[in-house]
Design a protein around this motif. Structure first.
Motif, PDB file in Angstrom:
ATOM      1  N   LYS A 188       0.855  -1.184   0.000  1.00 28.59           N
ATOM      2  CA  LYS A 188       0.000   0.000   0.000  1.00 28.59           C
ATOM      3  C   LYS A 188       0.890   1.233   0.000  1.00 28.59           C
ATOM      4  N   PRO A 189       0.799   2.070  -1.009  1.00 29.95           N
ATOM      5  CA  PRO A 189       1.649   3.258  -1.049  1.00 29.95           C
ATOM      6  C   PRO A 189       1.357   4.189   0.119  1.00 29.95           C
ATOM      7  N   SER A 190       2.389   4.836   0.611  1.00 30.71           N
ATOM      8  CA  SER A 190       2.219   5.855   1.647  1.00 30.71           C
ATOM      9  C   SER A 190       3.016   7.083   1.228  1.00 30.71           C
ATOM     10  N   TRP A 191       2.487   8.252   1.528  1.00 33.04           N
ATOM     11  CA  TRP A 191       3.098   9.483   1.084  1.00 33.04           C
ATOM     12  C   TRP A 191       3.401  10.371   2.281  1.00 33.04           C
ATOM     13  N   ARG A 192       4.539  10.982   2.218  1.00 34.62           N
ATOM     14  CA  ARG A 192       5.045  11.771   3.322  1.00 34.62           C
ATOM     15  C   ARG A 192       4.336  13.121   3.409  1.00 34.62           C
ATOM     16  N   LYS A 193       4.001  13.537   4.614  1.00 38.12           N
ATOM     17  CA  LYS A 193       3.429  14.862   4.858  1.00 38.12           C
ATOM     18  C   LYS A 193       4.568  15.880   4.912  1.00 38.12           C
ATOM     19  N   LEU A 194       4.388  17.000   4.234  1.00 39.11           N
ATOM     20  CA  LEU A 194       5.396  18.053   4.206  1.00 39.11           C
ATOM     21  C   LEU A 194       4.902  19.251   5.004  1.00 39.11           C
ATOM     22  N   TRP A 195       5.773  19.744   5.904  1.00 38.66           N
ATOM     23  CA  TRP A 195       5.444  20.870   6.774  1.00 38.66           C
ATOM     24  C   TRP A 195       6.488  21.967   6.630  1.00 38.66           C
ATOM     25  N   ALA A 196       6.062  23.186   6.867  1.00 39.72           N
ATOM     26  CA  ALA A 196       6.989  24.311   7.010  1.00 39.72           C
ATOM     27  C   ALA A 196       6.378  25.282   8.014  1.00 39.72           C
TER      28      ALA A 196
END
Length: 422
Positions: free
Chosen positions: A125-133
């Protein structure tokens, strides 16, 4: 991700392998044909950065485009197989691995890399990283309220002209301010769709009636139609002034890259833009409007990164809005350059022009309003540690209008710190 770790371990082998097609490596030296150099190296580098940054869907798209013109680049085929495996497409990854083994007869190091990937398997199952700034800043603005440049103002026409002296509330007010912002981005699916959120806060030390807070929520999805590619965006933004909702905006935006753009050098990108916005003002009467924008943008990357855009705009308001409808244009030029290893400089100029179609206020301000706002921005960004950046920014705004009540100039400077996880 497991396949990305394996790719890093074999980086040296990949670099050597990607230099020439392995079909040519199997020939004797005397029989080996001359191989043309890679024609779109920057596109391939973008794909590798996407793969390393945990964006296999973007890497997959870029690699397919790259292989259209470089079908014998064995390393790109292997990277494409890895991107498919990271997306959880085990069958497609295995098909590509077999294609690589058949077409290119890879050396032992690459064969071992493929075997390790087969043994470890692909993502279920693909998982995608959350990007924060996150950013915090402290600054000074000599005109936080956009106060008029002149303290005198005239109304009426001819012999009925009356000159007024503005009260101090309408003149520039200087103040120090604290700012904070949060940016969030999350990939939603394999197509590369993104969920976007931005929060901006500004609080003045004394002029609190100009304190602002804004929130933007957006959804962006890539699309293809024939040889055209681009992104579609739907966004909602809210602006709060003095702790009350001041403005609400819904926007649909379409960005497209035409087929002709593929003929440009790899260092240059060109796209077309169309957007439709509905802007409403809950605390203002007859201010709501609809804005249509059509434009184009160009991006070039060399020793500097340069981008420019130009758009035509039309604004259709309510029947009783002051000044009626208006037409105009917006243009901007931005340049960014790495000054040192950890120091970057930015310079930007923008101009927005509006021309109204009716007298602003009959019997009071008998002028058809013309607006001309120019902005100049300069910034230095210092990377003090991984994911930590200090920015010093200077900004100047000159708003020239033919109605003196609305003319204003402002200068601001701000020092901010930013943390990001990308």
């Amino acid at each position: 991700m497991r396949c990305l770790t394996l790719a890093r371990l074999a980086l040296a082998a990949l670099l050597c392998w990607q230099a020439v097609p392995l079909a040519a490596q199997t020939l004797a030296a005397d029989d080996a044909p001359a191989y043309a150099p890679v024609q779109n190296e920057e596109l391939y580098r973008q794909a590798l950065r996407a793969l390393d940054g945990g964006q296999p869907e973007l890497a997959n798209t870029l690699l397919l485009r790259f292989l259209e013109n470089e079908p014998q680049h064995a390393g790109a085929w292997l990277d494409l197989a890895f991107s498919q495996c990271m997306l959880g497409h085990a069958d497609e990854a295995e098909r590509l691995f077999r294609e690589i083994e058949t077409r290119f007869n890879p050396p032992p190091g690459i064969q071992e890399l493929i075997l390790k990937q087969r043994n470890s398997g692909c993502n279920n199952k693909p998982s995608w990283r959350k990007l924060w700034a996150v950013s915090l800043g402290r600054g000074y603005d000599n005109n936080v309220n956009q106060g008029a440049s002149s303290n005198l103002f005239s109304t009426g026409t001819g012999s009925d002209t009356t000159q007024w002296e503005l009260s101090p509330d309408f003149l520039p007010k200087a103040d120090r301010q604290t700012t904070a912002s949060v940016d969030y981005m999350q990939q939603m699916d394999e197509s590369g769709s993104l969920l976007l959120a931005q929060l901006r806060l500004r609080e003045n030390d004394h002029v609190h009636e100009q304190d602002t807070a804004s929130l933007l929520l957006g959804y962006e999805r890539p699309w293809e139609w024939g040889d055209w590619r681009g992104y579609g965006t739907a966004a909602l933004s809210l602006l709060q002034l003095q702790h009350q909702l001041y403005q609400r905006q819904e926007q649909l935006q379409l960005r497209a890259t035409p087929p002709l753009a593929r003929r440009l050098p790899a260092s240059m990108q060109w796209s077309l833009l169309a957007s439709l916005s509905h802007v409403s003002y809950p605390t203002r009467v007859h201010f709501d409007s609809n804005i249509l924008e059509l434009g184009s943008s160009v991006y070039w990357q060399g020793a500097q990164q340069v981008s420019a855009s130009l758009s035509a705009m039309t604004d259709r308001g309510q029947a009783d809005r002051l000044g009626g409808d208006r037409n105009g244009w917006y243009g901007t030029v931005q340049m960014s350059q790495q000054l040192r290893a950890n120091l970057r400089g930015d310079l930007a100029y923008s101009r927005q022009v509006w021309r109204n179609t009716a007298i602003y206020a009959p019997d009071q301000i008998e002028i058809v309003r013309h607006q001309d706002t120019q902005q100049l921005r300069a910034a230095l960004q210092l990377t003090v540690a991984p994911h930590h950046i200090l920015q010093l920014e200077w900004r100047a705004i000159r708003n020239r209008e033919n109605i003196s009540l609305f003319q204003y100039n402002s200068r601001s400077i701000q020092l901010s710190w930013r943390w990001d996880n990308f």
